[in-house]
Design a protein around this motif. Structure first.
Motif, PDB file in Angstrom:
ATOM      1  N   ASN A   6     -19.573  46.867  89.914  1.00 18.81           N
ATOM      2  CA  ASN A   6     -19.356  47.032  91.357  1.00 18.81           C
ATOM      3  C   ASN A   6     -18.670  48.345  91.716  1.00 18.81           C
ATOM      4  O   ASN A   6     -19.136  49.057  92.626  1.00 18.81           O
ATOM      5  N   PRO A   7     -17.561  48.725  91.052  1.00 14.22           N
ATOM      6  CA  PRO A   7     -16.927  49.990  91.422  1.00 14.22           C
ATOM      7  C   PRO A   7     -17.823  51.201  91.203  1.00 14.22           C
ATOM      8  O   PRO A   7     -17.905  52.093  92.065  1.00 14.22           O
ATOM      9  N   MET A   8     -18.507  51.257  90.068  1.00  9.22           N
ATOM     10  CA  MET A   8     -19.356  52.413  89.795  1.00  9.22           C
ATOM     11  C   MET A   8     -20.554  52.461  90.746  1.00  9.22           C
ATOM     12  O   MET A   8     -20.975  53.532  91.175  1.00  9.22           O
ATOM     13  N   ALA A   9     -21.096  51.292  91.073  1.00  6.91           N
ATOM     14  CA  ALA A   9     -22.216  51.266  92.025  1.00  6.91           C
ATOM     15  C   ALA A   9     -21.758  51.763  93.389  1.00  6.91           C
ATOM     16  O   ALA A   9     -22.439  52.572  94.039  1.00  6.91           O
ATOM     17  N   ALA A  10     -20.602  51.308  93.835  1.00  2.72           N
ATOM     18  CA  ALA A  10     -20.093  51.732  95.141  1.00  2.72           C
ATOM     19  C   ALA A  10     -19.837  53.232  95.176  1.00  2.72           C
ATOM     20  O   ALA A  10     -20.233  53.925  96.131  1.00  2.72           O
ATOM     21  N   ARG A  11     -19.190  53.774  94.141  1.00  3.22           N
ATOM     22  CA  ARG A  11     -18.925  55.209  94.126  1.00  3.22           C
ATOM     23  C   ARG A  11     -20.212  56.019  94.068  1.00  3.22           C
ATOM     24  O   ARG A  11     -20.343  57.053  94.744  1.00  3.22           O
ATOM     25  N   ALA A  12     -21.181  55.559  93.285  1.00  7.21           N
ATOM     26  CA  ALA A  12     -22.437  56.299  93.157  1.00  7.21           C
ATOM     27  C   ALA A  12     -23.219  56.307  94.465  1.00  7.21           C
ATOM     28  O   ALA A  12     -23.797  57.334  94.853  1.00  7.21           O
ATOM     29  N   MET A  13     -23.240  55.177  95.171  1.00  6.39           N
ATOM     30  CA  MET A  13     -23.969  55.130  96.442  1.00  6.39           C
ATOM     31  C   MET A  13     -23.312  56.003  97.504  1.00  6.39           C
ATOM     32  O   MET A  13     -23.997  56.709  98.261  1.00  6.39           O
ATOM     33  N   LEU A  14     -21.993  55.982  97.553  1.00  2.66           N
ATOM     34  CA  LEU A  14     -21.300  56.809  98.544  1.00  2.66           C
ATOM     35  C   LEU A  14     -21.443  58.294  98.228  1.00  2.66           C
ATOM     36  O   LEU A  14     -21.406  59.131  99.132  1.00  2.66           O
ATOM     37  N   ALA A  15     -21.608  58.629  96.957  1.00  4.63           N
ATOM     38  CA  ALA A  15     -21.852  60.027  96.597  1.00  4.63           C
ATOM     39  C   ALA A  15     -23.258  60.464  96.985  1.00  4.63           C
ATOM     40  O   ALA A  15     -23.467  61.589  97.448  1.00  4.63           O
ATOM     41  N   ARG A  16     -24.229  59.568  96.826  1.00  5.30           N
ATOM     42  CA  ARG A  16     -25.620  59.920  97.132  1.00  5.30           C
ATOM     43  C   ARG A  16     -25.898  59.886  98.621  1.00  5.30           C
ATOM     44  O   ARG A  16     -26.692  60.689  99.133  1.00  5.30           O
ATOM     45  N   TRP A  17     -25.243  58.956  99.337  1.00  6.62           N
ATOM     46  CA  TRP A  17     -25.432  58.853 100.786  1.00  6.62           C
ATOM     47  C   TRP A  17     -24.068  58.962 101.456  1.00  6.62           C
ATOM     48  O   TRP A  17     -23.438  57.950 101.785  1.00  6.62           O
ATOM     49  N   PRO A  18     -23.565  60.187 101.656  1.00  5.02           N
ATOM     50  CA  PRO A  18     -22.219  60.377 102.222  1.00  5.02           C
ATOM     51  C   PRO A  18     -22.111  59.748 103.610  1.00  5.02           C
ATOM     52  O   PRO A  18     -23.075  59.726 104.387  1.00  5.02           O
ATOM     53  N   VAL A  19     -20.928  59.243 103.923  1.00  4.07           N
ATOM     54  CA  VAL A  19     -20.747  58.480 105.164  1.00  4.07           C
ATOM     55  C   VAL A  19     -19.766  59.125 106.136  1.00  4.07           C
ATOM     56  O   VAL A  19     -19.503  58.564 107.198  1.00  4.07           O
ATOM     57  N   ALA A  20     -19.213  60.276 105.814  1.00  2.00           N
ATOM     58  CA  ALA A  20     -18.255  60.914 106.719  1.00  2.00           C
ATOM     59  C   ALA A  20     -18.893  61.138 108.086  1.00  2.00           C
ATOM     60  O   ALA A  20     -19.997  61.698 108.192  1.00  2.00           O
ATOM     61  N   GLY A  21     -18.225  60.671 109.140  1.00  5.08           N
ATOM     62  CA  GLY A  21     -18.735  60.827 110.499  1.00  5.08           C
ATOM     63  C   GLY A  21     -19.892  59.912 110.844  1.00  5.08           C
ATOM     64  O   GLY A  21     -20.502  60.058 111.913  1.00  5.08           O
ATOM     65  N   ARG A  22     -20.178  58.920 110.009  1.00  4.19           N
ATOM     66  CA  ARG A  22     -21.337  58.034 110.220  1.00  4.19           C
ATOM     67  C   ARG A  22     -20.869  56.591 110.406  1.00  4.19           C
ATOM     68  O   ARG A  22     -19.777  56.213 109.992  1.00  4.19           O
ATOM     69  N   ARG A  23     -21.747  55.813 111.046  1.00  6.53           N
ATOM     70  CA  ARG A  23     -21.502  54.380 111.195  1.00  6.53           C
ATOM     71  C   ARG A  23     -22.190  53.650 110.047  1.00  6.53           C
ATOM     72  O   ARG A  23     -23.368  53.868 109.790  1.00  6.53           O
ATOM     73  N   VAL A  24     -21.450  52.752 109.408  1.00  5.48           N
ATOM     74  CA  VAL A  24     -21.929  52.069 108.205  1.00  5.48           C
ATOM     75  C   VAL A  24     -22.068  50.579 108.493  1.00  5.48           C
ATOM     76  O   VAL A  24     -21.207  49.971 109.139  1.00  5.48           O
ATOM     77  N   LEU A  25     -23.154  49.990 107.988  1.00  5.80           N
ATOM     78  CA  LEU A  25     -23.370  48.545 108.072  1.00  5.80           C
ATOM     79  C   LEU A  25     -23.548  48.004 106.660  1.00  5.80           C
ATOM     80  O   LEU A  25     -24.283  48.580 105.853  1.00  5.80           O
ATOM     81  N   LEU A  26     -22.853  46.909 106.366  1.00  2.88           N
ATOM     82  CA  LEU A  26     -22.936  46.259 105.068  1.00  2.88           C
ATOM     83  C   LEU A  26     -23.529  44.870 105.239  1.00  2.88           C
ATOM     84  O   LEU A  26     -23.095  44.121 106.119  1.00  2.88           O
ATOM     85  N   SER A  27     -24.488  44.501 104.410  1.00  5.15           N
ATOM     86  CA  SER A  27     -24.902  43.098 104.361  1.00  5.15           C
ATOM     87  C   SER A  27     -24.300  42.474 103.113  1.00  5.15           C
ATOM     88  O   SER A  27     -23.926  43.178 102.176  1.00  5.15           O
ATOM     89  N   GLY A  28     -24.182  41.140 103.112  1.00  3.17           N
ATOM     90  CA  GLY A  28     -23.509  40.501 101.989  1.00  3.17           C
ATOM     91  C   GLY A  28     -22.092  40.994 101.877  1.00  3.17           C
ATOM     92  O   GLY A  28     -21.569  41.243 100.777  1.00  3.17           O
ATOM     93  N   ALA A  29     -21.423  41.140 103.046  1.00  3.48           N
ATOM     94  CA  ALA A  29     -20.120  41.805 103.089  1.00  3.48           C
ATOM     95  C   ALA A  29     -19.018  41.029 102.387  1.00  3.48           C
ATOM     96  O   ALA A  29     -17.927  41.557 102.189  1.00  3.48           O
ATOM     97  N   GLY A  30     -19.275  39.789 102.008  1.00  2.00           N
ATOM     98  CA  GLY A  30     -18.275  39.021 101.276  1.00  2.00           C
ATOM     99  C   GLY A  30     -18.231  39.339  99.797  1.00  2.00           C
ATOM    100  O   GLY A  30     -17.340  38.877  99.089  1.00  2.00           O
ATOM    101  N   SER A  31     -19.172  40.145  99.310  1.00  2.00           N
ATOM    102  CA  SER A  31     -19.220  40.450  97.880  1.00  2.00           C
ATOM    103  C   SER A  31     -18.191  41.514  97.514  1.00  2.00           C
ATOM    104  O   SER A  31     -17.707  42.260  98.366  1.00  2.00           O
ATOM    105  N   GLN A  32     -17.874  41.595  96.230  1.00  2.00           N
ATOM    106  CA  GLN A  32     -16.905  42.590  95.772  1.00  2.00           C
ATOM    107  C   GLN A  32     -17.424  44.006  95.964  1.00  2.00           C
ATOM    108  O   GLN A  32     -16.682  44.902  96.377  1.00  2.00           O
ATOM    109  N   CYS A  33     -18.713  44.228  95.683  1.00  2.00           N
ATOM    110  CA  CYS A  33     -19.254  45.577  95.838  1.00  2.00           C
ATOM    111  C   CYS A  33     -19.201  46.008  97.301  1.00  2.00           C
ATOM    112  O   CYS A  33     -18.854  47.151  97.607  1.00  2.00           O
ATOM    113  N   ALA A  34     -19.531  45.106  98.219  1.00  2.00           N
ATOM    114  CA  ALA A  34     -19.484  45.448  99.644  1.00  2.00           C
ATOM    115  C   ALA A  34     -18.058  45.744 100.090  1.00  2.00           C
ATOM    116  O   ALA A  34     -17.825  46.666 100.891  1.00  2.00           O
TER     117      ALA A  34
END
Length: 310
Positions: free
Chosen positions: A116-144
């Motif tokens: 979960n931590p490595m997946a989260a860091r890798a996704m945020l590196a590939r799709w930067p979110v600074a200044g953007r609105r983010v939506l998470l599905s399955g938000a109860g999961s650890q990765c979310a």
């Protein structure tokens, strides 16, 4: 001497396909690790069902992460990753890829440091979110939860999260994530229309609804299928549609880059929002799998016998 392992010799529902079987200890002078704790993740169970049958050779030991102690006389704690399945008492690992665990990281955190931590860091590196609105599905999961926490730290304007269990609402609010109940289709549609980037772990009906509502120039990142169903939009989506798989994302990493990634991750994990844990002995693995399916519950960790043999 022997150890025990959770093995599947056919694909099917994990409670039916998995079996706890005796296994000979790895022989020779290679690097071996006696497992201490290993989490029960959806990413551990989904392959057992046959979802990735083309990548797996049976029989196979389940489990992709965990922490243990090296059987090289040092007793040092390591993550025996990129080796055999971790749901076994002793893992034969490659020392170049085994990750040393800092002294100030407890086993219960180290065991969960990879997927979960490595997946989260890798996704945020590939799709930067600074200044953007983010939506998470399955938000109860650890990765979310990690995605949301780190997205806000990276400068996201807003993070909204679609959740299933009512118990998760307060947790999301405490993280600064705007909670959206999964049954509130109107809120989901509105949030999808506003989102600049969606990280979707559900697939199925919710993922499809979100993708269909997102606008051109936005990004939809599918990284899981917790619903067990694929995304099937009725028309070509306006948003960019991307698939993320951690192993594919890290395929080009060499050992030096791999170790550097974990050195950068440990300080972040010390301050990360990690769920409370519940340890279950390996012999009670059926109860562990059942507990892992309870929405909003503690993170289930399999506890192995101390020396890896039984």
């Amino acid at each position: 001497m022997q150890t025990h392992a959770l093995i599947y010799r056919r694909f099917g529902p994990p409670l039916e396909a998995l079996a706890l079987e005796p296994l000979a200890l790895p022989q020779g002078g290679g690097f071996r690790v006696a497992m201490s704790l290993s989490p029960v993740n959806p990413s551990d169970l989904i392959p057992v069902t046959g979802a990735y049958a083309h990548r797996i050779t049976l029989p196979c030991v389940a489990g992709y992460e965990g922490v243990g102690r090296a059987l090289d006389g040092t007793g040092r704690r390591v993550l025996p990753l990129r080796a055999g399945g971790t749901w076994q008492g002793v893992v034969a690992a490659d020392p170049d890829w085994a990750v040393p665990v800092p002294d100030n990281i407890p086993d219960s955190l180290a065991a969960r440091a990879y997927i979960n931590p490595m997946a989260a860091r890798a996704m945020l590196a590939r799709w930067p979110v600074a200044g953007r609105r983010v939506l998470l599905s399955g938000a109860g999961s650890q990765c979310a939860a990690l995605l949301g926490h780190w997205a806000l730290a990276d400068g996201a304007v807003e993070v909204a999260g679609i959740y299933r269990s009512p118990a998760r609402r307060a947790v999301l609010e405490a993280l600064g994530i705007r909670p959206i109940p999964m049954e509130d289709h109107q809120q989901i549609a509105e949030a999808a229309a506003r989102a600049d980037v969606t990280f979707d772990s559900l697939g199925g009906r919710v993922g499809t609804q979100v993708l269909e509502r997102m606008r051109a120039g936005a990004d939809f990142v599918g990284y899981g299928l917790l619903s067990g169903q694929t995304i099937r939009p009725e028309r070509p989506p306006a948003a960019g549609f991307h698939r993320f798989h951690l192993r594919e994302a890290q395929a080009a990493l060499g050992p030096a880059d791999w170790q550097a990634a974990f050195r950068a991750l440990w300080p972040l994990l010390r301050r990360a929002p990690m769920a409370p844990v519940r340890e279950v002995p390996l012999a009670e693995w059926r109860a562990a799998l059942a507990a892992s399916a309870e929405p909003g519950g503690a993170k289930v960790l399999l506890r192995f016998p101390e020396d890896g043999t039984n």
